[in-house]
Design a protein around this motif. Structure first.
Motif, PDB file in Angstrom:
ATOM      1  N   PRO A  41      52.049  40.437  42.764  1.00  0.00           N
ATOM      2  CA  PRO A  41      50.692  40.509  43.300  1.00  0.00           C
ATOM      3  C   PRO A  41      50.057  41.883  43.065  1.00  0.00           C
ATOM      4  O   PRO A  41      50.737  42.908  42.998  1.00  0.00           O
ATOM      5  N   CYS A  43      46.193  44.313  43.699  1.00  0.00           N
ATOM      6  CA  CYS A  43      44.945  44.476  44.439  1.00  0.00           C
ATOM      7  C   CYS A  43      44.005  45.360  43.638  1.00  0.00           C
ATOM      8  O   CYS A  43      44.394  46.452  43.206  1.00  0.00           O
ATOM      9  N   THR A  45      40.899  47.469  44.212  1.00  0.00           N
ATOM     10  CA  THR A  45      40.238  48.056  45.375  1.00  0.00           C
ATOM     11  C   THR A  45      38.877  48.640  44.995  1.00  0.00           C
ATOM     12  O   THR A  45      38.753  49.335  44.002  1.00  0.00           O
ATOM     13  N   ASP A  69      39.645  37.004  47.965  1.00  0.00           N
ATOM     14  CA  ASP A  69      38.906  38.128  48.530  1.00  0.00           C
ATOM     15  C   ASP A  69      39.635  38.662  49.753  1.00  0.00           C
ATOM     16  O   ASP A  69      40.117  37.907  50.587  1.00  0.00           O
ATOM     17  N   ASP A  70      39.695  39.985  49.830  1.00  0.00           N
ATOM     18  CA  ASP A  70      40.233  40.652  51.013  1.00  0.00           C
ATOM     19  C   ASP A  70      39.234  41.727  51.399  1.00  0.00           C
ATOM     20  O   ASP A  70      39.344  42.880  50.974  1.00  0.00           O
ATOM     21  N   ASP A  73      37.809  43.931  48.592  1.00  0.00           N
ATOM     22  CA  ASP A  73      38.765  44.013  47.495  1.00  0.00           C
ATOM     23  C   ASP A  73      39.087  42.622  46.933  1.00  0.00           C
ATOM     24  O   ASP A  73      38.768  41.600  47.530  1.00  0.00           O
ATOM     25  N   TRP A  74      39.716  42.613  45.746  1.00  0.00           N
ATOM     26  CA  TRP A  74      40.212  41.379  45.142  1.00  0.00           C
ATOM     27  C   TRP A  74      41.729  41.434  45.103  1.00  0.00           C
ATOM     28  O   TRP A  74      42.310  42.398  44.588  1.00  0.00           O
ATOM     29  N   GLN A  75      42.371  40.393  45.634  1.00  0.00           N
ATOM     30  CA  GLN A  75      43.822  40.258  45.567  1.00  0.00           C
ATOM     31  C   GLN A  75      44.162  39.221  44.509  1.00  0.00           C
ATOM     32  O   GLN A  75      43.540  38.159  44.447  1.00  0.00           O
ATOM     33  N   THR A  76      45.134  39.518  43.665  1.00  0.00           N
ATOM     34  CA  THR A  76      45.531  38.554  42.633  1.00  0.00           C
ATOM     35  C   THR A  76      46.981  38.158  42.799  1.00  0.00           C
ATOM     36  O   THR A  76      47.832  38.962  43.196  1.00  0.00           O
ATOM     37  N   GLU A 232      48.216  48.401  43.427  1.00  0.00           N
ATOM     38  CA  GLU A 232      46.805  48.675  43.684  1.00  0.00           C
ATOM     39  C   GLU A 232      46.167  49.474  42.546  1.00  0.00           C
ATOM     40  O   GLU A 232      46.744  50.434  42.039  1.00  0.00           O
TER      41      GLU A 232
END
Length: 422
Positions: A41, A43, A45, A69-70, A73-76, A232
């Motif tokens: 995973p 992120c 930021t 979406d967090d 931010d975008w989490q993948t 990140e």
């Protein structure tokens, strides 16, 4: 029914403002590609959220990448790349050049298309390169969008020679996906110099930051196969999108500060410090950010913008307001951007009474008194930015299709009004 024109605000006094610039489009879209190919995973930021980056996120989602979406931010989450899928590139060069090598890693058919003008943008070199690396692509001989990639779940990779003189993105697109190719990739450029070299440095630096092995020499880039780390990636402010705000200080004899200006960066927009100083601005960088002060009058600019071509529209607008002629060269490749930017700038500035002449590789700008009128944007975000700068000093500049600025800076009109009225 067409949207009403946007009246570019006339500056009632020298501007005096601090303007926070959203994240870099170039960094955001590279970070999304690398996160999509990572083995864990990731992120992204403080990403830019604009048409170009939303198209990138949706393109990767359509290939099976989990992007959530967090907050801001975008989490993948890594996922199996697969078709069938349809990719909408809009007018985004980063999507149309970066996504096909990723799509080639998918198992299944992927159709790649975009806005009508996107079908005119240079794509032949990357289509040919992918074929030479073992990818099946059907484009009916166009060398342009739309085309179909028939992926098998892997790409052989290897050595390929291309002419990337129309866009550095042609090289970056191959490099970003290369760690997942069986043999990695060696890209050799043959032809006139590759434009926008800072963007290539950005690609190399971001690849290395997530664990890729990259070697470079003049006109050669090698990326070894291997896993990419998640984690990140923090996105810097978009320095190229600062051009019109910092230019406003010069145009009005005022002051503008952009906070968060990095001490070291690969972004081409960092060149604004020297370019605006050459026109007569006082430029300083401190804890509060980068500050540009105008002195009330400023001269023209004689500069080779080959590596920073995206700054041309705003610099051309400033040059039209300057006290002496300007010559901007090294930018023939801008004829293949969102529109033919050289022809567009000549047409629109001259329609307001200017004297701009197209050169084989640039623009000759002789300042003349300007008047109001409609400034057409050709679905090009940077034409909006150029028009806004002219409107600071020229009453009655009406900007057609201001919404196209959402490609990279959706909040532009609000930021601009706030700066003018600060």
């Amino acid at each position: 029914m067409p949207a009403p024109h946007w009246s570019a605000p006339l500056a009632p006094a020298p501007v005096d403002a601090t303007v926070a610039i959203p994240g870099s489009k170039s960094m955001t879209n590279r970070a999304l590609i690398l996160a999509a190919l990572a083995g864990s995973p990731a992120c992204v930021t403080r990403p830019l959220r604009s048409r170009d980056t939303l198209l990138m996120a949706e393109a990767l989602r359509s290939l099976g990448v989990g992007i959530g979406d967090d907050g801001d931010d975008w989490q993948t989450l890594p996922g199996e790349l697969k078709g069938p899928a349809r990719i909408d590139c809009g007018l985004a060069g980063t999507v149309m050049r970066f996504v096909p090598p990723v799509a080639a890693l998918a198992d299944g058919e992927v159709v790649v298309d975009g806005d009508p003008y996107a079908r005119k943008r240079p794509m032949g070199p990357i289509i040919t390169a992918l074929r030479e690396l073992g990818v099946e692509i059907e484009d009916e001989g166009r060398g342009a969008l739309p085309f179909t990639i028939r992926g098998t779940g892997s790409v052989r990779g290897g050595t390929v020679t291309i002419n990337a003189s129309s866009s550095s993105q042609l090289v970056s697109g191959l490099l970003l996906a290369a760690p997942r190719f069986e043999k990695g990739v060696e890209v050799r450029h043959e032809g006139p110099p590759v434009p926008s070299a800072p963007h290539l440095a950005m690609t190399v630096e971001m690849l290395r930051a997530v664990g890729a092995t990259v070697e470079t020499e003049e006109n050669v880039w090698r990326v070894a196969p291997g896993p990419l780390r998640g984690g990140e990636t923090v996105i810097e402010p978009d320095l190229s999108n600062a051009a019109q705000f910092l230019g406003a200080a010069l145009a009005t004899g005022g002051r503008v500060t952009v906070p968060g200006w990095p001490e070291r960066t690969t972004q081409p927009g960092d060149a604004l410090r020297g370019l605006l100083a050459a026109m007569g601005a006082e430029v300083s960088r401190g804890p509060e950010g980068l500050t540009v002060r105008g002195t009330g009058t400023f001269g023209g600019l004689d500069a080779d913008l080959h590596e920073v071509g995206e700054l041309t529209p705003v610099l051309a607008a400033l040059a039209a307001l300057a006290s002496s002629p300007s010559r901007l060269t090294g930018i023939a490749h801008l004829r293949g951007h969102e529109t033919d930017r050289l022809a567009a700038l000549v047409t629109e500035i001259n329609a307001l009474g200017g004297d701009v002449r197209e050169l084989p590789d640039g623009l000759q700008i002789n300042p003349r008194p300007l008047h109001g009128g409609v400034f057409h944007t050709y679905d090009d975000h940077r034409m909006v930015m150029a028009a806004a700068v002219l409107g600071l000093a020229v009453p009655g500049v009406e900007v057609e299709n201001v919404a196209t600025v959402g490609k990279t800076l959706p909040d532009f009109t609000e930021l601009w009004r706030s700066m003018v009225n600060a």
